[in-house]
Design a protein around this motif. Structure first.
Motif, short mmCIF file in Angstrom:
data_model
loop_
_atom_site.label_atom_id
_atom_site.label_comp_id
_atom_site.label_asym_id
_atom_site.label_seq_id
_atom_site.Cartn_x
_atom_site.Cartn_y
_atom_site.Cartn_z
N GLU A 161 -1.81 9.32 -10.07
CA GLU A 161 -3.03 8.55 -10.29
C GLU A 161 -3.30 8.33 -11.78
N ASP A 210 -7.48 3.15 -4.32
CA ASP A 210 -8.54 3.24 -3.31
C ASP A 210 -8.70 4.70 -2.92
N GLN A 211 -9.82 5.28 -3.28
CA GLN A 211 -10.09 6.70 -3.01
C GLN A 211 -10.53 6.94 -1.57
N CYS A 214 -9.07 6.39 1.31
CA CYS A 214 -8.04 6.70 2.32
C CYS A 214 -7.79 8.17 2.45
N THR A 274 0.85 -1.19 0.00
CA THR A 274 0.00 0.00 0.00
C THR A 274 0.89 1.24 0.00
N LEU A 275 0.57 2.16 -0.88
CA LEU A 275 1.35 3.38 -0.99
C LEU A 275 0.41 4.49 -1.44
N SER A 276 0.51 5.64 -0.79
CA SER A 276 -0.35 6.76 -1.17
C SER A 276 0.08 7.32 -2.53
N LEU A 277 -0.84 7.99 -3.19
CA LEU A 277 -0.52 8.62 -4.47
C LEU A 277 0.56 9.68 -4.30
N GLU A 278 0.51 10.41 -3.18
CA GLU A 278 1.56 11.40 -2.90
C GLU A 278 2.92 10.72 -2.75
N ASP A 279 2.95 9.58 -2.06
CA ASP A 279 4.21 8.85 -1.90
C ASP A 279 4.75 8.38 -3.25
N ALA A 335 -0.07 14.03 -6.70
CA ALA A 335 -0.90 12.84 -6.62
C ALA A 335 -1.75 12.64 -7.87
#
Length: 79
Positions: A59, A76-77, A79, A40-45, A55
């Motif tokens: 995406e 996954d939107q 979070c 799992t990794l955020s779009l910012e990351d 981000a």
């Protein structure tokens, strides 16, 4: 970026298009590496790790790569 700084030279020798393809390929390859490393990794990351502006750009690239079956991922939107 570094390629943009050399745009005039690359255009003069006819390699600007190739340089843009290389940069795009590098973004894709780095995103592929991240998806193999992290669950799992955020779009910012992702944007930060591969040098994208933010981000939204991460995406858009992820969605395109999933559609082209270059990576297997979900966005996954919630979070």
């Amino acid at each position: 970026g570094k390629v943009e700084a050399k745009k005039a030279v690359l255009e003069a020798d006819g390699n600007w298009g190739l340089a843009q393809q290389v940069v795009e390929s590098l973004f894709r390859r780095n995103i592929q590496r991240l998806t193999k490393t992290y669950l799992t990794l955020s779009l910012e990351d992702i944007a930060s790790h591969v040098g994208l502006p933010g981000a939204a750009d991460a995406e858009a690239r992820l969605v395109r790569m999933v559609e082209q079956r270059e990576i297997f991922a979900t966005v996954d939107q919630s979070c």
